[in-house]
Design a protein around this motif. Sequence first.
Motif, mmCIF file in Angstrom:
data_model
loop_
_atom_site.group_PDB
_atom_site.id
_atom_site.type_symbol
_atom_site.label_atom_id
_atom_site.label_comp_id
_atom_site.label_asym_id
_atom_site.label_seq_id
_atom_site.Cartn_x
_atom_site.Cartn_y
_atom_site.Cartn_z
ATOM 1 N N UNK A 21 0.747 -1.120 0.045
ATOM 2 C CA UNK A 21 0.079 0.051 0.178
ATOM 3 C C UNK A 21 0.939 1.066 -0.004
ATOM 4 N N UNK A 22 0.934 2.072 -1.098
ATOM 5 C CA UNK A 22 1.782 3.163 -1.469
ATOM 6 C C UNK A 22 1.102 4.241 -2.032
ATOM 7 N N UNK A 23 0.403 5.207 -1.361
ATOM 8 C CA UNK A 23 -0.515 6.110 -1.845
ATOM 9 C C UNK A 23 0.336 7.251 -2.717
ATOM 10 N N UNK A 24 -0.522 7.975 -3.339
ATOM 11 C CA UNK A 24 0.282 9.252 -4.154
ATOM 12 C C UNK A 24 0.957 10.110 -3.269
ATOM 13 N N UNK A 25 1.925 10.763 -3.901
ATOM 14 C CA UNK A 25 2.994 11.306 -3.062
ATOM 15 C C UNK A 25 2.505 12.961 -3.418
ATOM 16 N N UNK A 39 4.825 3.694 3.070
ATOM 17 C CA UNK A 39 4.371 2.374 2.474
ATOM 18 C C UNK A 39 4.449 1.493 3.335
ATOM 19 N N UNK A 40 3.304 0.557 3.187
ATOM 20 C CA UNK A 40 3.396 -0.694 3.902
ATOM 21 C C UNK A 40 3.180 -2.020 3.295
ATOM 22 N N UNK A 41 3.864 -3.009 3.655
ATOM 23 C CA UNK A 41 3.450 -4.381 3.007
ATOM 24 C C UNK A 41 2.510 -5.264 3.970
ATOM 25 N N UNK A 90 5.249 -0.859 -6.408
ATOM 26 C CA UNK A 90 4.256 0.014 -6.532
ATOM 27 C C UNK A 90 4.999 1.378 -6.883
ATOM 28 N N UNK A 91 4.992 2.083 -7.900
ATOM 29 C CA UNK A 91 5.472 3.311 -8.172
ATOM 30 C C UNK A 91 4.533 4.449 -8.030
ATOM 31 N N UNK A 92 5.023 5.550 -7.503
ATOM 32 C CA UNK A 92 4.298 6.793 -7.680
ATOM 33 C C UNK A 92 5.216 7.889 -8.152
#
Length: 163
Positions: A21-25, A39-41, A90-92
């Motif tokens: 889980x890695x939200x927008x920056x 981010x969290x796994x 996951x990329x942001x």
Amino acid sequence: MLFRSPVSQTLIVNKAAQTINFGPLAARTFGEAPFALTATASSGLPVSYASLDLSVATVSGNIVTLIGPGFTTISASQAGNANYNPALAVAQLLTVNPGLPAITTNPVGGVTNGGGLFILQVIATGPGQLGYQWFKNGALLAGATNASLGLTNVNRASGGSYV
């Protein structure tokens, strides 16, 4: 009474899947302090980060340091372990806007004898090519567009407020 001899069985436990889980920056401005990524796994295992463009931002652990304005992709990954498969990265996108120009050293006034040379200088920092414009007593000084202003053959009329 009936006894059976032991039977050997194999139990295979597959590795579990995990997600990140890695939200927008949020957009940042060049010159801001370093900031943490969060981010969290789903497995609870630690997440690793990387920046695609090191001229914009670097990452050490989970701390991002802004290097310059531009765009870079920050990726979050988790390699897995004996119990979990690797997570899909996951990329942001990280946008780093140019900082605002700032005067770091103001010009210093002084006293001089008439007929001499007096130099005022300002030191400024900021992105790109900086522009300068000098004013005397609030009036624009035409052509005075450098970091330094040289006043030649100073006299009483040369006195005033220079910015």
